[in-house]
Design a protein around this motif. Structure first.
Motif, PDB file in Angstrom:
ATOM      1  N   SER A 127       0.867  -1.181   0.000  1.00 13.64           N
ATOM      2  CA  SER A 127       0.000   0.000   0.000  1.00 13.64           C
ATOM      3  C   SER A 127       0.898   1.223   0.000  1.00 13.64           C
ATOM      4  N   MET A 128       0.518   2.228  -0.784  1.00 15.11           N
ATOM      5  CA  MET A 128       1.380   3.384  -0.939  1.00 15.11           C
ATOM      6  C   MET A 128       0.551   4.654  -0.806  1.00 15.11           C
ATOM      7  N   PHE A 129       1.064   5.593  -0.018  1.00 23.62           N
ATOM      8  CA  PHE A 129       0.402   6.883   0.113  1.00 23.62           C
ATOM      9  C   PHE A 129       0.905   7.793  -0.981  1.00 23.62           C
ATOM     10  N   THR A 130      -0.015   8.300  -1.799  1.00 24.08           N
ATOM     11  CA  THR A 130       0.411   9.078  -2.947  1.00 24.08           C
ATOM     12  C   THR A 130       0.744  10.523  -2.620  1.00 24.08           C
ATOM     13  N   ASP A 131       0.617  10.930  -1.364  1.00 25.58           N
ATOM     14  CA  ASP A 131       1.074  12.271  -1.067  1.00 25.58           C
ATOM     15  C   ASP A 131       2.584  12.358  -1.239  1.00 25.58           C
ATOM     16  N   ALA A 132       3.238  11.212  -1.171  1.00 23.15           N
ATOM     17  CA  ALA A 132       4.686  11.185  -1.358  1.00 23.15           C
ATOM     18  C   ALA A 132       5.050  10.814  -2.781  1.00 23.15           C
ATOM     19  N   SER A 133       4.052  10.576  -3.609  1.00 28.36           N
ATOM     20  CA  SER A 133       4.338  10.065  -4.946  1.00 28.36           C
ATOM     21  C   SER A 133       4.487  11.175  -5.950  1.00 28.36           C
ATOM     22  N   THR A 145      -2.834  13.892  -5.053  1.00 26.67           N
ATOM     23  CA  THR A 145      -4.095  14.194  -4.393  1.00 26.67           C
ATOM     24  C   THR A 145      -4.879  12.952  -4.012  1.00 26.67           C
ATOM     25  N   SER A 146      -4.573  11.800  -4.592  1.00 19.85           N
ATOM     26  CA  SER A 146      -5.224  10.576  -4.160  1.00 19.85           C
ATOM     27  C   SER A 146      -4.577  10.155  -2.852  1.00 19.85           C
ATOM     28  N   GLN A 147      -5.369   9.612  -1.960  1.00 17.52           N
ATOM     29  CA  GLN A 147      -4.830   9.402  -0.625  1.00 17.52           C
ATOM     30  C   GLN A 147      -4.137   8.063  -0.416  1.00 17.52           C
ATOM     31  N   LYS A 148      -4.668   7.015  -1.020  1.00 18.16           N
ATOM     32  CA  LYS A 148      -4.047   5.730  -0.777  1.00 18.16           C
ATOM     33  C   LYS A 148      -4.444   4.770  -1.878  1.00 18.16           C
ATOM     34  N   LYS A 223       8.344  21.970  10.094  1.00 23.64           N
ATOM     35  CA  LYS A 223       7.759  21.126  11.144  1.00 23.64           C
ATOM     36  C   LYS A 223       6.241  21.104  11.034  1.00 23.64           C
ATOM     37  N   ALA A 224       5.631  22.265  10.817  1.00 28.70           N
ATOM     38  CA  ALA A 224       4.179  22.341  10.671  1.00 28.70           C
ATOM     39  C   ALA A 224       3.733  21.622   9.397  1.00 28.70           C
ATOM     40  N   TYR A 225       4.514  21.773   8.336  1.00 25.38           N
ATOM     41  CA  TYR A 225       4.203  21.111   7.068  1.00 25.38           C
ATOM     42  C   TYR A 225       4.203  19.590   7.245  1.00 25.38           C
ATOM     43  N   GLU A 226       5.226  19.064   7.891  1.00 25.74           N
ATOM     44  CA  GLU A 226       5.324  17.617   8.096  1.00 25.74           C
ATOM     45  C   GLU A 226       4.186  17.096   8.964  1.00 25.74           C
ATOM     46  N   LYS A 227       3.808  17.859   9.994  1.00 25.79           N
ATOM     47  CA  LYS A 227       2.664  17.467  10.823  1.00 25.79           C
ATOM     48  C   LYS A 227       1.388  17.442   9.987  1.00 25.79           C
ATOM     49  N   GLY A 228       1.226  18.458   9.141  1.00 20.17           N
ATOM     50  CA  GLY A 228       0.053  18.505   8.276  1.00 20.17           C
ATOM     51  C   GLY A 228      -0.002  17.326   7.317  1.00 20.17           C
ATOM     52  N   MET A 229       1.136  16.944   6.776  1.00 21.49           N
ATOM     53  CA  MET A 229       1.192  15.806   5.858  1.00 21.49           C
ATOM     54  C   MET A 229       0.828  14.508   6.572  1.00 21.49           C
ATOM     55  N   ASP A 230       1.334  14.335   7.787  1.00 16.77           N
ATOM     56  CA  ASP A 230       1.010  13.127   8.564  1.00 16.77           C
ATOM     57  C   ASP A 230      -0.490  13.060   8.858  1.00 16.77           C
ATOM     58  N   ALA A 232      -2.871  14.467   7.080  1.00 16.30           N
ATOM     59  CA  ALA A 232      -3.576  14.225   5.820  1.00 16.30           C
ATOM     60  C   ALA A 232      -3.552  12.743   5.457  1.00 16.30           C
ATOM     61  N   LYS A 233      -2.432  12.070   5.737  1.00 14.73           N
ATOM     62  CA  LYS A 233      -2.342  10.629   5.492  1.00 14.73           C
ATOM     63  C   LYS A 233      -3.413   9.877   6.277  1.00 14.73           C
ATOM     64  N   LYS A 234      -3.702  10.368   7.476  1.00 15.05           N
ATOM     65  CA  LYS A 234      -4.700   9.738   8.334  1.00 15.05           C
ATOM     66  C   LYS A 234      -6.111  10.250   8.041  1.00 15.05           C
ATOM     67  N   LYS A 235      -6.222  11.063   6.988  1.00 21.58           N
ATOM     68  CA  LYS A 235      -7.500  11.635   6.552  1.00 21.58           C
ATOM     69  C   LYS A 235      -8.116  12.557   7.596  1.00 21.58           C
ATOM     70  N   LYS A 236      -7.273  13.144   8.419  1.00 23.99           N
ATOM     71  CA  LYS A 236      -7.727  14.148   9.386  1.00 23.99           C
ATOM     72  C   LYS A 236      -7.521  15.527   8.747  1.00 23.99           C
ATOM     73  N   TYR A 237      -8.353  15.814   7.768  1.00 22.75           N
ATOM     74  CA  TYR A 237      -8.105  16.956   6.892  1.00 22.75           C
ATOM     75  C   TYR A 237      -8.272  18.298   7.592  1.00 22.75           C
ATOM     76  N   SER A 238      -9.202  18.384   8.513  1.00 21.44           N
ATOM     77  CA  SER A 238      -9.394  19.646   9.220  1.00 21.44           C
ATOM     78  C   SER A 238      -8.171  19.994  10.063  1.00 21.44           C
ATOM     79  N   GLU A 239      -7.629  18.986  10.759  1.00 24.22           N
ATOM     80  CA  GLU A 239      -6.422  19.203  11.552  1.00 24.22           C
ATOM     81  C   GLU A 239      -5.222  19.463  10.655  1.00 24.22           C
ATOM     82  N   ALA A 240      -5.169  18.772   9.513  1.00 23.82           N
ATOM     83  CA  ALA A 240      -4.085  19.000   8.554  1.00 23.82           C
ATOM     84  C   ALA A 240      -4.142  20.429   8.026  1.00 23.82           C
ATOM     85  N   GLU A 241      -5.350  20.902   7.757  1.00 22.65           N
ATOM     86  CA  GLU A 241      -5.529  22.276   7.281  1.00 22.65           C
ATOM     87  C   GLU A 241      -4.922  23.272   8.259  1.00 22.65           C
ATOM     88  N   ALA A 242      -5.154  23.069   9.557  1.00 20.16           N
ATOM     89  CA  ALA A 242      -4.643  24.006  10.569  1.00 20.16           C
ATOM     90  C   ALA A 242      -3.114  24.034  10.565  1.00 20.16           C
TER      91      ALA A 242
END
Length: 427
Positions: A127-133, A145-148, A223-230, A232-242
């Motif tokens: 399984s591959m997360f495409t945010d890194a692809s 933009t596809s999540q997984k 640091k904030a960017y990496e937290k947001g990416m993590d 987003a991987k978990k589909k916690k988009y509202s928290e990722a947005e912040a």
């Protein structure tokens, strides 16, 4: 006067309904997948096939012939490792998709790390997360933009030596050509180390799928960017947005963070806010391709053909080689703007850059354009090609009728010009 007047009144409408449908599909890539993954029976893509193990016997079985599989047929994990670097000697600034290509069918196997190193076990259906692809076939425009997704065509228990016949291994980064390692003849006990795969920049490609501003981001922004990416991987988009909002507040020129902020907003169906984030990403780094692609896709939903034309023109100016879908969208826009010569050129590029016919409707669109220009033999060739590339498409029956009409009209035109009609045209 349109040459379509020689054809039935509903012919053109039926063709354009199909084209609008597939444009809508491309416009939904922020939530859906495409490229070499399966999209069902729409004819938009094909699913890579798993190489089948050859039978050990053919014809009548000889009782004295052993049917025990060869050691080449046993499936086992096959490990590959090495490094990816750009032709300037630096590591890619983002993870790169590693591809196994067998008989022309690409299968994503994993990613390099941030230092360019990779360690892959072939055929493990990872399984591959495409945010890194970058260039992931499950994200047809490489926007991440596809999540997984799962690797299409992956073999769960590994691969056999025989299955590696006709296979090669390479990195995949839009705008670059990768060194290729041939795997035919490779043995399971061979050393996994492949050395360095160099990514060579293609000529006339101005855009990048990574942003030059990323390396200048301060520590707090990263640091904030990496937290947001993590998140987003978990589909916690509202928290990722912040978190991503925090990253761009710390560093307003953080193009990658603006882009990912747009993705998180899109996932929450905040399309207007997402568009603003993508536009900020473009302002921060005009050569960063991903936000341009997303803006093109957002334009599709508006059916504003001039806007779609402009957005796709920009994408193709930045990279004319990596995105056959962008050429298709550009051709559809030019066609609707009645710029027929430009539409034909773009449609031909879409067909040329899609040799495996993942989007057979490129041939259908080219056929439509050629018919409108009065080139009925050319249109007929493309429409027949569409039928052969997408035999299970839902509009196959209507396209067959269109082919019959093109044969008839081509015959009428040939007769009018004094040329002998073919037997098919005489029917």
């Amino acid at each position: 006067m349109s040459h379509f007047q020689l054809l039935p009144a509903g012919w053109k409408k039926a063709v354009m309904v199909g084209l609008l449908t597939v444009c809508g599909t491309f416009g939904a890539f922020a939530q859906k997948t495409g490229g070499t993954g399966s999209t069902g029976s729409t004819g938009g893509t094909t699913t890579p096939t798993i190489p089948t193990r050859p039978s050990t016997t053919t014809g009548t079985t000889n009782p004295t012939t052993s049917t025990t599989p060869s050691i080449m047929d046993y499936q086992r994990p096959i490990y590959l490792s090495g490094r990816v670097m750009l032709d300037d000697g630096t590591a890619p600034p983002e993870p790169v998709v590693m591809l196994l290509v067998c008989n022309g069918q690409p299968r994503p196997q994993g990613y390099s790390d941030m230092k360019g190193r990779f360690s892959i076990s072939l055929g493990q259906n990872q399984s591959m997360f495409t945010d890194a692809s970058i260039g992931n076939p499950n994200d047809a425009f490489g926007t991440g933009t596809s999540q997984k997704s799962s690797s299409p065509g992956g073999v769960r228990n590994g691969m056999s030596e025989r299955e590696l016949m006709g296979c090669e291994f390479k990195a995949d980064l839009p705008g670059f050509r990768s060194d290729v390692v041939q795997l035919s003849g490779r043995r399971i006990l061979d050393s996994p180390e492949l050395g360095t795969l160099v990514l060579h920049r293609l000529a006339n490609v101005q855009g990048f799928v990574f942003s030059a501003t990323t390396g200048m981001a301060p520590k707090d922004a990263k640091k904030a960017y990496e937290k947001g990416m993590d998140l987003a991987k978990k589909k916690k988009y509202s928290e990722a947005e912040a978190q991503l909002q925090k990253a761009v507040e710390v560093y307003p020129k953080y193009a990658a963070a603006w882009f990912e902020l747009g993705n998180s907003l899109m996932a929450q169906k905040k399309n207007e806010d997402a568009q603003k984030a993508y536009e900020e990403s473009v302002k921060s780094d005009g050569k960063f391709l991903k936000p341009h692609i997303q803006l093109m896709q957002l334009a599709l939903s508006s059916r504003d053909w001039q806007l779609i034309s402009d957005r796709s023109d920009t994408v193709l100016k930045l990279d004319p080689y990596s995105y056959s879908q962008a050429w298709f969208i550009n051709a559809a826009a030019k066609y609707n703007l009645k710029k027929m010569d430009e539409a034909e050129k773009s449609a031909r590029e879409a067909v040329k850059l899609d040799p495996d016919h993942h989007n057979p409707r490129s041939a259908q669109l080219l056929g439509t354009i050629l018919a409108d220009k009065g080139d009925y033999p050319g249109a007929l060739e493309q429409m027949k090609g569409y039928l052969s590339f997408a035999p299970n498409a839902p509009d196959v029956e209507s396209v067959r009728k269109q082919v019959a009409e093109l044969e008839r009209v081509a015959g009428v035109k040939a007769t009018a010009q004094g040329a002998p009609a073919t037997p098919a045209q005489n029917k």
